[in-house]
Design an enzyme around this catalytic site. Structure first.
Site, PDB file in Angstrom:
ATOM      1  N   GLY A 173       0.882  -0.991  -0.184  1.00 26.19           N
ATOM      2  CA  GLY A 173       0.154  -0.047   0.179  1.00 26.19           C
ATOM      3  C   GLY A 173       0.809   1.271  -0.563  1.00 26.19           C
ATOM      4  O   GLY A 173       1.226   1.414   0.674  1.00 26.19           O
TER       5      GLY A 173
ATOM      6  N   ARG B  79       1.026  -4.834  -5.690  1.00 26.16           N
ATOM      7  CA  ARG B  79       0.875  -6.530  -4.425  1.00 26.16           C
ATOM      8  C   ARG B  79       1.721  -7.327  -5.835  1.00 26.16           C
ATOM      9  O   ARG B  79       0.377  -6.993  -6.564  1.00 26.16           O
ATOM     10  CB  ARG B  79      -0.012  -6.558  -4.490  1.00 26.16           C
TER      11      ARG B  79
ATOM     12  N   ASP C 177       4.661  -4.822   6.279  1.00 22.40           N
ATOM     13  CA  ASP C 177       5.367  -5.934   6.321  1.00 22.40           C
ATOM     14  C   ASP C 177       4.926  -7.258   5.468  1.00 22.40           C
ATOM     15  O   ASP C 177       6.195  -7.721   5.878  1.00 22.40           O
ATOM     16  CB  ASP C 177       4.755  -6.639   7.862  1.00 22.40           C
TER      17      ASP C 177
ATOM     18  N   THR D 148       3.764   2.705   5.614  1.00 20.37           N
ATOM     19  CA  THR D 148       2.353   2.632   6.070  1.00 20.37           C
ATOM     20  C   THR D 148       1.732   3.438   6.561  1.00 20.37           C
ATOM     21  O   THR D 148       2.646   3.962   7.581  1.00 20.37           O
ATOM     22  CB  THR D 148       1.997   1.017   6.576  1.00 20.37           C
TER      23      THR D 148
ATOM     24  N   ASP E  71      -0.766   2.515   8.535  1.00 21.76           N
ATOM     25  CA  ASP E  71      -1.146   1.642   9.668  1.00 21.76           C
ATOM     26  C   ASP E  71      -0.131   1.504  11.519  1.00 21.76           C
ATOM     27  O   ASP E  71      -0.615   2.007  12.534  1.00 21.76           O
ATOM     28  CB  ASP E  71      -1.212   0.021   9.464  1.00 21.76           C
TER      29      ASP E  71
ATOM     30  N   ASP F 108       1.540   0.298  12.197  1.00 18.67           N
ATOM     31  CA  ASP F 108       1.865  -1.291  12.760  1.00 18.67           C
ATOM     32  C   ASP F 108       2.675  -1.977  12.747  1.00 18.67           C
ATOM     33  O   ASP F 108       3.286  -3.702  12.420  1.00 18.67           O
ATOM     34  CB  ASP F 108       0.558  -2.185  11.989  1.00 18.67           C
TER      35      ASP F 108
ATOM     36  N   ARG G 129      -6.923  -1.883   9.751  1.00 19.74           N
ATOM     37  CA  ARG G 129      -7.619  -3.701  10.335  1.00 19.74           C
ATOM     38  C   ARG G 129      -6.732  -4.016  11.015  1.00 19.74           C
ATOM     39  O   ARG G 129      -7.972  -5.005  11.760  1.00 19.74           O
ATOM     40  CB  ARG G 129      -6.989  -4.439   8.362  1.00 19.74           C
TER      41      ARG G 129
HETATM   42  P1  ATP Z   1       0.877  -3.047   3.816  1.00 20.10           P
HETATM   43  O1  ATP Z   1       1.102  -2.383   5.272  1.00 20.10           O
HETATM   44  O2  ATP Z   1       0.127  -1.469   3.308  1.00 20.10           O
HETATM   45  O3  ATP Z   1      -0.353  -3.855   3.093  1.00 20.10           O
HETATM   46  P2  ATP Z   1       2.823  -4.191   2.471  1.00 20.10           P
HETATM   47  O4  ATP Z   1       4.327  -3.946   2.347  1.00 20.10           O
HETATM   48  O5  ATP Z   1       2.286  -4.847   3.672  1.00 20.10           O
HETATM   49  O6  ATP Z   1       1.884  -3.529   3.126  1.00 20.10           O
HETATM   50  P3  ATP Z   1       1.672  -6.560   1.277  1.00 20.10           P
HETATM   51  O7  ATP Z   1       0.563  -6.533  -0.144  1.00 20.10           O
HETATM   52  O8  ATP Z   1       1.670  -7.665   2.888  1.00 20.10           O
HETATM   53  O9  ATP Z   1       1.739  -5.297   1.809  1.00 20.10           O
HETATM   54  O10 ATP Z   1       2.725  -7.606   0.694  1.00 20.10           O
HETATM   55  C1  ATP Z   1       3.407  -6.729  -0.397  1.00 20.10           C
HETATM   56  C2  ATP Z   1       3.759  -7.315  -1.626  1.00 20.10           C
HETATM   57  O11 ATP Z   1       5.040  -7.945  -0.541  1.00 20.10           O
HETATM   58  C3  ATP Z   1       3.220  -8.168  -1.630  1.00 20.10           C
HETATM   59  O12 ATP Z   1       2.323  -8.138  -3.048  1.00 20.10           O
HETATM   60  C4  ATP Z   1       4.640  -9.725  -2.541  1.00 20.10           C
HETATM   61  O13 ATP Z   1       4.417  -9.790  -3.253  1.00 20.10           O
HETATM   62  C5  ATP Z   1       5.150  -9.604  -1.509  1.00 20.10           C
HETATM   63  N1  ATP Z   1       5.348 -10.895  -0.054  1.00 20.10           N
HETATM   64  C6  ATP Z   1       4.173 -10.670   0.874  1.00 20.10           C
HETATM   65  N2  ATP Z   1       4.354 -11.787   1.400  1.00 20.10           N
HETATM   66  C7  ATP Z   1       5.747 -12.916   0.704  1.00 20.10           C
HETATM   67  C8  ATP Z   1       6.365 -13.918   0.765  1.00 20.10           C
HETATM   68  N3  ATP Z   1       5.158 -14.319   1.682  1.00 20.10           N
HETATM   69  N4  ATP Z   1       6.639 -14.500   0.191  1.00 20.10           N
HETATM   70  C9  ATP Z   1       7.191 -14.141  -0.588  1.00 20.10           C
HETATM   71  N5  ATP Z   1       6.523 -12.137  -0.995  1.00 20.10           N
HETATM   72  C10 ATP Z   1       5.833 -11.691  -0.435  1.00 20.10           C
END
Ligand code: ATP
Length: 324
Positions: free
Chosen positions: A11, A72, A103, A126, A128, A130, A172
């Site tokens: 995000g 993503r 994360d 992010t 959030d 978190d 969330r």
């Molecule tokens: P936000 O906090 O805004 O949701 P985020 O970085 O946590 O941001 P995610 O969609 O959870 O967003 O993760 C971003 C990308 O990281 C995913 O689309 C995926 O490509 C990669 N990713 C997440 N988990 C894994 C995993 N276990 N193995 C490989 N790639 C991963």
């Protein structure tokens, strides 16, 4: 290390551009090449890269969103996807990477590093807030201020019509925005994912506020609050139990993710970007940079993604006292 790549993933959040700018300019300062990767891991798999110089990032410190776009990527969750990503990094002679994201993005970074021993430093971006290992993530301060400004406006109409407003804010799994915006905007009640305070408490506090002569009330609800009811059902529940109230709902939604970053987020982004590049140049990897006691610190990414960044429950007590 001669060439560093930077990406934004997951995000988006206000301050990501300021962080990109900082990474690019720090690379320029240390005469290291810098490459931007579009659309996070998705762009890495596609080889969607752009060379960035100090001048490529003029006039972006004040812009919301991310000039590198974010995404993503399902494919990065597969071994084949990550193999393609590694091939592109090799092909472009990239030695290390800065990942700005949440994360999920850091989990991806850890998995990638385990497979390819590729140096990565994370910058927490992010709204959030978190993430363990920093008191502030990029974008959180801006989102908080956006939420407070919106709630202030809702209060104007609430008090003109003697109404009760339920305002849903983002979060969330974390109640940082709800709790802090709630206290900052003087909400009567705040519902967060971390704590189930019970609906009776909310009814009591609304009754109390009526008895105290207040004509309007605001309840701030985090998306993932523990009551298990969505914000519309909560409003209905109050109307059923306290017929004297006419309840309205306002869901702030994605406006909280946009807008010009606050000065705090711009300064934080600048500091974290410098530290991220300096750590990589120093041969460090698998760390996330963050802020603690107003010092820039680093934490193992594997620790950061375990979570455990708890919110300040004292704020709930302050909120209680303020609604006297
Ligand atoms: P936000 O906090 O805004 O949701 P985020 O970085 O946590 O941001 P995610 O969609 O959870 O967003 O993760 C971003 C990308 O990281 C995913 O689309 C995926 O490509 C990669 N990713 C997440 N988990 C894994 C995993 N276990 N193995 C490989 N790639 C991963």
């Amino acid at each position: 290390i001669k060439k560093i790549a930077v990406m934004t993933s997951g995000g988006d959040s206000p301050g990501m551009n300021a962080a990109i700018r900082s990474v690019v300019r720090t690379c320029a300062y240390y005469r290291t090449s810098c490459v931007g990767i579009y659309r996070g891991y998705e762009g890495l798999i596609d080889g969607d890269f752009i060379d960035l110089t100090a001048r490529s990032v003029n006039n972006i410190i004040n812009k919301g969103g991310t000039i590198l776009k974010s995404a993503r990527s399902k494919e990065f969750r597969t071994k084949e996807g990550r193999a393609k990503a590694y091939e592109h990094l090799k092909e472009h002679k990239i030695d290390a990477m800065v990942v700005i994201g949440g994360d999920g993005s850091f989990t991806g970074a850890v998995v990638f590093n385990e497979e390819y021993k590729f140096p990565i430093i994370g910058i927490p971006g992010t709204i959030d807030n978190d993430i363990f290992g920093t008191t502030h993530t990029l974008g959180y301060d801006t989102a908080l201020n956006t939420a407070v400004e919106a709630i202030d406006k809702i209060r104007d109409t609430a008090s003109s019509h003697n109404r009760l407003f339920f305002v849903e804010v983002m979060g969330r799994d974390a109640g940082f925005i709800a709790l802090n915006a709630g206290v900052g905007a003087g909400a009567e009640e705040i519902l967060i994912p971390e704590e189930d305070l019970g609906l009776d408490r909310m009814l009591e506090s609304l009754k109390k506020s009526r008895r105290a002569g207040k004509s309007s009330s605001i309840v701030v609800v985090a998306e993932g609050d523990k009551s298990g009811r969505n914000v519309y059902d909560l409003a209905k529940y109050v109307e059923e139990n306290l017929p004297e109230y006419e309840a309205r709902v306002s869901v702030l939604g994605h406006m909280q993710r946009g807008g010009a970053p606050s000065c705090f987020d711009r300064v934080l982004a600048s500091r974290l970007g410098v530290k991220a590049v300096e750590l990589l140049l120093d041969g460090q990897t698998n760390l996330m940079v963050g802020l603690k006691n107003n010092e820039v610190i680093s934490t193992e990414i594997s620790e950061a993604i375990k979570g455990g960044h708890t919110i300040n429950m004292e704020l709930l007590r302050v909120s209680d006292i303020m609604t006297t």
